[in-house]
Design a protein around this motif. Sequence first.
Motif, mmCIF file in Angstrom:
data_model
loop_
_atom_site.group_PDB
_atom_site.id
_atom_site.type_symbol
_atom_site.label_atom_id
_atom_site.label_comp_id
_atom_site.label_asym_id
_atom_site.label_seq_id
_atom_site.Cartn_x
_atom_site.Cartn_y
_atom_site.Cartn_z
ATOM 1 N N GLN A 557 6.609 -16.586 -1.499
ATOM 2 C CA GLN A 557 6.481 -16.317 0.076
ATOM 3 C C GLN A 557 6.138 -14.947 1.482
ATOM 4 O O GLN A 557 6.195 -15.125 2.925
ATOM 5 C CB GLN A 557 7.598 -16.742 0.678
ATOM 6 N N HIS A 558 6.338 -14.311 0.216
ATOM 7 C CA HIS A 558 6.238 -12.612 0.792
ATOM 8 C C HIS A 558 4.330 -12.866 1.443
ATOM 9 O O HIS A 558 4.436 -11.330 1.589
ATOM 10 C CB HIS A 558 6.884 -11.580 0.547
ATOM 11 N N ASN A 559 3.679 -13.466 0.533
ATOM 12 C CA ASN A 559 2.093 -12.647 0.216
ATOM 13 C C ASN A 559 1.379 -13.207 1.224
ATOM 14 O O ASN A 559 -0.015 -12.108 1.356
ATOM 15 C CB ASN A 559 1.641 -14.011 -0.799
ATOM 16 N N ASN A 560 1.669 -13.466 2.438
ATOM 17 C CA ASN A 560 1.350 -12.772 3.506
ATOM 18 C C ASN A 560 1.129 -11.057 4.132
ATOM 19 O O ASN A 560 0.717 -11.541 5.443
ATOM 20 C CB ASN A 560 2.122 -13.864 4.866
ATOM 21 N N ARG A 565 0.004 -7.446 -1.618
ATOM 22 C CA ARG A 565 -1.414 -7.310 -1.626
ATOM 23 C C ARG A 565 -2.112 -5.929 -2.076
ATOM 24 O O ARG A 565 -2.176 -5.764 -3.404
ATOM 25 C CB ARG A 565 -2.140 -8.211 -1.682
ATOM 26 N N ASP A 566 -2.236 -5.072 -1.711
ATOM 27 C CA ASP A 566 -3.026 -4.045 -1.470
ATOM 28 C C ASP A 566 -2.334 -3.081 -2.128
ATOM 29 O O ASP A 566 -2.871 -2.644 -3.291
ATOM 30 C CB ASP A 566 -3.246 -3.419 0.205
ATOM 31 N N THR A 567 -1.126 -2.717 -2.072
ATOM 32 C CA THR A 567 -0.043 -1.862 -3.155
ATOM 33 C C THR A 567 -0.751 -2.687 -4.817
ATOM 34 O O THR A 567 -0.389 -1.990 -5.688
ATOM 35 C CB THR A 567 0.989 -1.453 -2.738
ATOM 36 N N SER A 568 -0.403 -3.648 -4.789
ATOM 37 C CA SER A 568 -0.037 -4.971 -6.114
ATOM 38 C C SER A 568 -1.358 -5.070 -6.674
ATOM 39 O O SER A 568 -1.626 -4.668 -7.828
ATOM 40 C CB SER A 568 -0.206 -6.479 -5.645
ATOM 41 N N ALA A 569 -2.644 -4.957 -5.772
ATOM 42 C CA ALA A 569 -4.207 -4.084 -6.300
ATOM 43 C C ALA A 569 -4.095 -3.200 -6.844
ATOM 44 O O ALA A 569 -5.267 -3.122 -7.663
ATOM 45 C CB ALA A 569 -4.759 -4.972 -5.625
ATOM 46 N N TRP A 570 -3.961 -2.020 -5.825
ATOM 47 C CA TRP A 570 -3.676 -1.078 -6.478
ATOM 48 C C TRP A 570 -3.183 -0.605 -8.022
ATOM 49 O O TRP A 570 -4.189 0.492 -8.525
ATOM 50 C CB TRP A 570 -3.144 -0.170 -5.528
ATOM 51 N N PHE A 571 -1.948 -1.130 -7.494
ATOM 52 C CA PHE A 571 -1.446 -0.670 -8.866
ATOM 53 C C PHE A 571 -2.363 -1.198 -10.415
ATOM 54 O O PHE A 571 -1.993 -0.399 -11.679
ATOM 55 C CB PHE A 571 -0.005 -1.068 -9.185
ATOM 56 N N LEU A 572 -2.381 -2.246 -10.381
ATOM 57 C CA LEU A 572 -3.130 -3.512 -11.162
ATOM 58 C C LEU A 572 -4.385 -2.438 -11.893
ATOM 59 O O LEU A 572 -4.828 -2.629 -12.208
ATOM 60 C CB LEU A 572 -3.184 -4.470 -11.342
ATOM 61 N N SER A 573 -5.202 -2.149 -10.751
ATOM 62 C CA SER A 573 -6.262 -0.833 -10.388
ATOM 63 C C SER A 573 -5.854 -0.048 -11.689
ATOM 64 O O SER A 573 -6.790 1.155 -12.235
ATOM 65 C CB SER A 573 -6.777 -0.637 -9.606
ATOM 66 N N ASP A 603 -11.718 -12.051 -2.385
ATOM 67 C CA ASP A 603 -12.116 -12.675 -0.842
ATOM 68 C C ASP A 603 -10.676 -11.976 0.385
ATOM 69 O O ASP A 603 -10.784 -12.853 1.671
ATOM 70 C CB ASP A 603 -11.602 -14.270 -1.062
ATOM 71 N N ASP A 604 -10.482 -11.444 -0.393
ATOM 72 C CA ASP A 604 -9.587 -11.399 0.486
ATOM 73 C C ASP A 604 -9.412 -9.960 1.396
ATOM 74 O O ASP A 604 -10.829 -9.779 2.240
ATOM 75 C CB ASP A 604 -8.038 -10.094 -0.014
ATOM 76 N N THR A 605 -8.913 -9.077 2.280
ATOM 77 C CA THR A 605 -9.358 -8.314 3.575
ATOM 78 C C THR A 605 -10.236 -7.533 2.927
ATOM 79 O O THR A 605 -9.864 -6.981 1.304
ATOM 80 C CB THR A 605 -7.978 -7.896 4.280
ATOM 81 N N PRO A 606 -10.679 -6.270 3.273
ATOM 82 C CA PRO A 606 -12.045 -5.030 2.660
ATOM 83 C C PRO A 606 -10.396 -4.185 1.804
ATOM 84 O O PRO A 606 -11.319 -4.056 0.595
ATOM 85 C CB PRO A 606 -12.129 -4.731 3.659
ATOM 86 N N ARG A 607 -9.382 -4.218 2.114
ATOM 87 C CA ARG A 607 -8.718 -3.454 1.541
ATOM 88 C C ARG A 607 -8.414 -3.488 0.335
ATOM 89 O O ARG A 607 -8.427 -3.345 -0.251
ATOM 90 C CB ARG A 607 -7.674 -2.264 2.362
#
Length: 631
Positions: A557-560, A565-573, A603-607
């Motif tokens: 429910q918080h994925n919007n 999402r940005d921090t999650s992708a950064w963490f995985l990076s 396909d998400d936002t550019p960031r």
Amino acid sequence: RKEAAALKPSSSSFKLMSSTSSVLPEHSSYFLGSLLRGGTTTSSGIGFAAANGGGGVAAVESQDQQQNQATQQIVRNLANILENCMNPNPNLRNQGEHQLERMVEESYPSFVSNLVHLITSSSEITSIAVKQQAGLYLKNSLWAKEESRLALMHKRWLSVPPNIRAEIKQGLMHALQSGIPQVQQVIAQVIAKVFAAEVAVNGWPSLVPDLARLAATSSSSSSSSENSDIKSPPPPPPLLLGNQQQLGVVALTTLGYVCEEMKEDHSSQQDINEALTAIIASMTAQDKPELVYAAVNALKNAIHLTARNFQVAHERDMIMKMLCQAASSSDIGVRTVGFESLGLIAERFYSKLGPYMEAIYTLSVQTLQSRIEDDDDSVAVVAIEFWSTLAEVEDDILYDNAQRAEMMMQQQQQQQQMMFGVGRSEAGVDATTEEVCMNYIKAVAPHLVPVLNIRLTRQDQLDDDSSWTSAKAAAACLELMTRVAGADVMLEYVMPLVHNVMMRDYNQVGWREKEAALMALGSVIDASSSKQVMMEKINPQVLKFAFHNLVVGGEQQHNNVVILRDTSAWFLSRVAQYVPESLAAGTPQTYEEAMAALVISLDDTPRVATRALSAIFHLAQRAATTTTTTT
């Protein structure tokens, strides 16, 4: 001193430079004639030379009257040109700018002199906006980013005859006391640029004492010590225009700009001490927050001049006491500049910080633990940045010492080789230059990191990459502290935040706590960390938690929230870059989930897509390396 009269403006304190002056260039009358005709350029000019023959008092009065009328006409026409420079009509604006450029080329001394006369003229003749524009043009004629261009500007200014420069400086001091805040602010900057242009020839020796006296009028208190070079402020000048407190603020602001232009090796210690005396005395006026803010800001600009003062214990104590007092002020602006100043001191005078660290830590924690409704994020940012600066300083010291130790070891090896006739001798390394690291960051980490963890939860949902918040400052500070204290140590202090989130039902945890947990854990991952320790902390459960945050839709429910999402992708990076073994150590399903989540995020936002692509790149890079090694 020749400029002493600058603080006593009168009807004759600043006169328009006319063509009767013997020091003007031959074409000055042409310049004045151009202004009298409204800025048009012709071959004729106008002068104010006395007519041949007598005429007595009446002739002199008539001549003065004519000159005053001509002066007003010059000011009006110059004002019209400056107004055109502010006109939204591009044709008029370009025309005005070209006229000003032509005037500078034809007679720079006349031009700058008349600009100052315009600034000091009656408001009935010239508007405040035009006075501001004149001040900005004058400032820009004395300042440039490029060193070569700035040197040419200074050379041009110094080519102006000394008596004309003295009149201009007198006019600037008059304008500084005008009581018009918009004009005073610009003139403060102009004065600093004039001072900078003349600092190499000590062309304005009275400026710092004069500004110190003006500043002293607003505060009768003193922070002096009998044996200190920072003494009680001198008595105020006899004539003051406008409100005393406002004048004190303006004088301190100007003094700050001037201190910024001063170089310690080219400035007299007497000037530095006079400036510090006035500044510190004004910082004690706690009932005048505007004055205190101007004083603290001036001290921040003067910190690079205080090396000698920091060698004297009671002077150092005085400066640090006043800055700690500023950092605890009820005024947001004063607190902000107070912490900024402490950061500069940490950078310049690290070895002198010991006696003050406990007080600075207490002030920092009080600021960071303040309630959100009582807090201003800008203060928290600079409070955190003090510790970031301290971490950078200690990181530099440790790096330099390691480099020095390596060079010494190489030198010892070379000396041993020389004993056996092998190799050649190189320059030695001076071991006495090693700076001692006091390990403040290691000592404060167990206490500061939990406070920073809380700050990480104060994100703004609409936050973007361009803003700088206390949550981002806290993450940056954790990363810098990791360089000094080590990832293995820092992990122990951030894992409580991670466990607090992981042990609860996913849907019962707010997005801020989720984002903060991943940001804290990702900030302490680096190449120096133990792979074994990192793999224990970044286990499949933590990775799946990141995947769930990253994937859009489903039950999350918080994925919007883009920042989550940005921090999650950064963490995985970060994981893919520094500990890809964590992904490989899991089940094949873990790796597949990671790739699926990252591919969807493209396909998400550019960031978010940028972070996900970075993670994929690092995973592909490791796969290629592993394949090559196996082959």
